[in-house]
Design a protein around this motif. Structure first.
Motif, mmCIF file in Angstrom:
data_model
loop_
_atom_site.group_PDB
_atom_site.id
_atom_site.type_symbol
_atom_site.label_atom_id
_atom_site.label_comp_id
_atom_site.label_asym_id
_atom_site.label_seq_id
_atom_site.Cartn_x
_atom_site.Cartn_y
_atom_site.Cartn_z
ATOM 1 N N ARG A 49 20.823 46.627 -35.561
ATOM 2 C CA ARG A 49 20.033 47.853 -35.593
ATOM 3 C C ARG A 49 20.161 48.555 -36.938
ATOM 4 O O ARG A 49 19.175 49.107 -37.462
ATOM 5 C CB ARG A 49 20.475 48.780 -34.460
ATOM 6 C CG ARG A 49 19.756 50.124 -34.402
ATOM 7 C CD ARG A 49 18.253 50.009 -34.501
ATOM 8 N NE ARG A 49 17.670 49.162 -33.456
ATOM 9 C CZ ARG A 49 16.406 48.760 -33.451
ATOM 10 N NH1 ARG A 49 15.590 49.093 -34.447
ATOM 11 N NH2 ARG A 49 15.960 48.005 -32.483
ATOM 12 N N CYS A 52 17.750 46.765 -39.201
ATOM 13 C CA CYS A 52 16.360 47.121 -38.880
ATOM 14 C C CYS A 52 16.034 48.535 -39.333
ATOM 15 O O CYS A 52 14.936 48.800 -39.851
ATOM 16 C CB CYS A 52 16.113 46.970 -37.386
ATOM 17 S SG CYS A 52 16.144 45.271 -36.780
ATOM 18 N N ASP A 53 16.964 49.462 -39.153
ATOM 19 C CA ASP A 53 16.724 50.849 -39.532
ATOM 20 C C ASP A 53 16.637 51.030 -41.041
ATOM 21 O O ASP A 53 16.130 52.054 -41.513
ATOM 22 C CB ASP A 53 17.833 51.746 -38.977
ATOM 23 C CG ASP A 53 17.754 51.919 -37.472
ATOM 24 O OD1 ASP A 53 16.716 51.554 -36.884
ATOM 25 O OD2 ASP A 53 18.741 52.410 -36.881
ATOM 26 N N ALA A 74 19.048 40.842 -36.309
ATOM 27 C CA ALA A 74 18.029 41.826 -36.661
ATOM 28 C C ALA A 74 16.632 41.260 -36.421
ATOM 29 O O ALA A 74 15.747 41.958 -35.913
ATOM 30 C CB ALA A 74 18.186 42.250 -38.118
ATOM 31 N N THR A 77 15.892 41.353 -32.886
ATOM 32 C CA THR A 77 15.698 42.724 -32.419
ATOM 33 C C THR A 77 14.299 43.228 -32.745
ATOM 34 O O THR A 77 13.597 43.777 -31.888
ATOM 35 C CB THR A 77 16.744 43.658 -33.056
ATOM 36 O OG1 THR A 77 18.059 43.200 -32.701
ATOM 37 C CG2 THR A 77 16.565 45.096 -32.591
ATOM 38 N N ASP A 78 13.886 43.057 -34.005
ATOM 39 C CA ASP A 78 12.580 43.566 -34.441
ATOM 40 C C ASP A 78 12.166 42.840 -35.728
ATOM 41 O O ASP A 78 12.542 43.255 -36.825
ATOM 42 C CB ASP A 78 12.653 45.063 -34.684
ATOM 43 C CG ASP A 78 11.290 45.658 -35.053
ATOM 44 O OD1 ASP A 78 10.285 44.915 -35.039
ATOM 45 O OD2 ASP A 78 11.252 46.861 -35.360
ATOM 46 N N LYS A 81 9.096 43.733 -39.795
ATOM 47 C CA LYS A 81 9.155 43.977 -41.235
ATOM 48 C C LYS A 81 9.947 42.917 -41.989
ATOM 49 O O LYS A 81 10.244 43.092 -43.179
ATOM 50 C CB LYS A 81 9.748 45.363 -41.509
ATOM 51 C CG LYS A 81 8.895 46.515 -40.991
ATOM 52 C CD LYS A 81 9.555 47.851 -41.255
ATOM 53 C CE LYS A 81 8.701 48.999 -40.697
ATOM 54 N NZ LYS A 81 9.362 50.312 -40.890
ATOM 55 N N ILE A 82 10.306 41.843 -41.310
ATOM 56 C CA ILE A 82 11.135 40.807 -41.928
ATOM 57 C C ILE A 82 10.247 39.647 -42.363
ATOM 58 O O ILE A 82 9.585 39.013 -41.543
ATOM 59 C CB ILE A 82 12.232 40.327 -40.959
ATOM 60 C CG1 ILE A 82 13.124 41.510 -40.557
ATOM 61 C CG2 ILE A 82 13.057 39.211 -41.593
ATOM 62 C CD1 ILE A 82 14.128 41.184 -39.469
ATOM 63 N N SER A 169 12.995 34.992 -34.188
ATOM 64 C CA SER A 169 13.657 34.618 -35.453
ATOM 65 C C SER A 169 13.249 33.221 -35.907
ATOM 66 O O SER A 169 13.090 32.972 -37.107
ATOM 67 C CB SER A 169 15.177 34.691 -35.306
ATOM 68 O OG SER A 169 15.679 33.702 -34.421
#
Length: 231
Positions: A49, A52-53, A74, A77-78, A81-82, A169
């Motif tokens: 997190r 991600c943040d 990460a 998780t989300d 933006k990766i 991922s």
């Protein structure tokens, strides 16, 4: 140009990346580094997190050593933006594995004699006399001195936490950079783990476990090369 987020390994921190950040800037890239949360009660999810943040736009994640698991977590998780996962002489997750299970599966165990476990705090560190021989043997004296001042205790729990891999991922572009003179994670095992990424996404450096100190310009050149392979 690309935006990189540089994620440190066990005991390391954001303090280890400035030389590489400067070298990447020479190619026109921006690079930032964060300190992963560590301490009692910290989990792998907390580390994921935090990554991600820290993302403000499309970003390439570079995970060094044990940092290979938080960058993957990460992405699970989300991943929005990766842009890519890049494992830099890192533990590359297999489905259901943890950092600790990956390390224990190695045929060689160079880290084991250096580990100092503190059960009371749920943390571990590396014996001070082991730092240069294991991690910094080919690094400049100023880097060795910096590491001696800043290497920190690490939380055990995140490294004992298994990760489940899904298309979140696995569908991202994935790259591995192995370090051929690594005394911490044997090069042979790095190559085994790198088998999880496409052959043309595998690269190597002729250095030890701290390429950001030993070979910052060469490391930046590889990362720049990788940016051209991302759709």
């Amino acid at each position: 140009m690309a935006d990189f987020l540089l994620v440190h390994g066990a005991g390391f921190g954001a303090w280890c990346w400035p030389w590489l950040t400067e070298a990447l800037a020479g190619y026109g890239h921006s690079a930032r580094a964060i300190d992963l949360p560590r301490g009692p009660g910290i989990s792998l999810s907390d580390q994921a997190r935090a990554i991600c943040d820290s993302l403000t736009g499309p970003t390439l994640l570079v995970g060094h050593s044990a940092g290979g698991f938080p960058i993957t977590a990460a992405a699970e998780t989300d991943p929005a933006k990766i842009q890519a996962l890049i494992w830099l002489c890192a533990y590359i997750p297999a489905n259901g594995s943890s950092v600790a299970s990956r390390r224990r599966s190695q045929s060689e165990q160079p880290l084991r004699p250096a580990l100092r476990i503190d059960r009371a705090t749920g943390s571990y560190s590396f014996a001070p006399e082991s730092l240069t021989p294991l991690f910094f043997h080919d690094c400049p004296p100023e880097a060795q001195a910096l590491a001696a001042r800043h290497m920190a205790h690490e939380s055990i729990a995140p490294q004992e936490t298994p990760i489940r891999l899904t298309p979140r991922s696995r569908n991202l572009p994935r790259f591995a950079i192995t370090c051929e003179n690594d005394r911490a994670i044997p090069a042979a095992f790095q190559h085994t783990m790198a088998g999880a990424v496409p052959p043309d996404h595998r690269f190597s450096l002729a250095c030890g476990h701290a390429p950001f100190f030993a070979r910052p310009k060469e490391t930046a050149a590889l990362l720049h090369r990788i940016t051209a392979l991302i759709p």
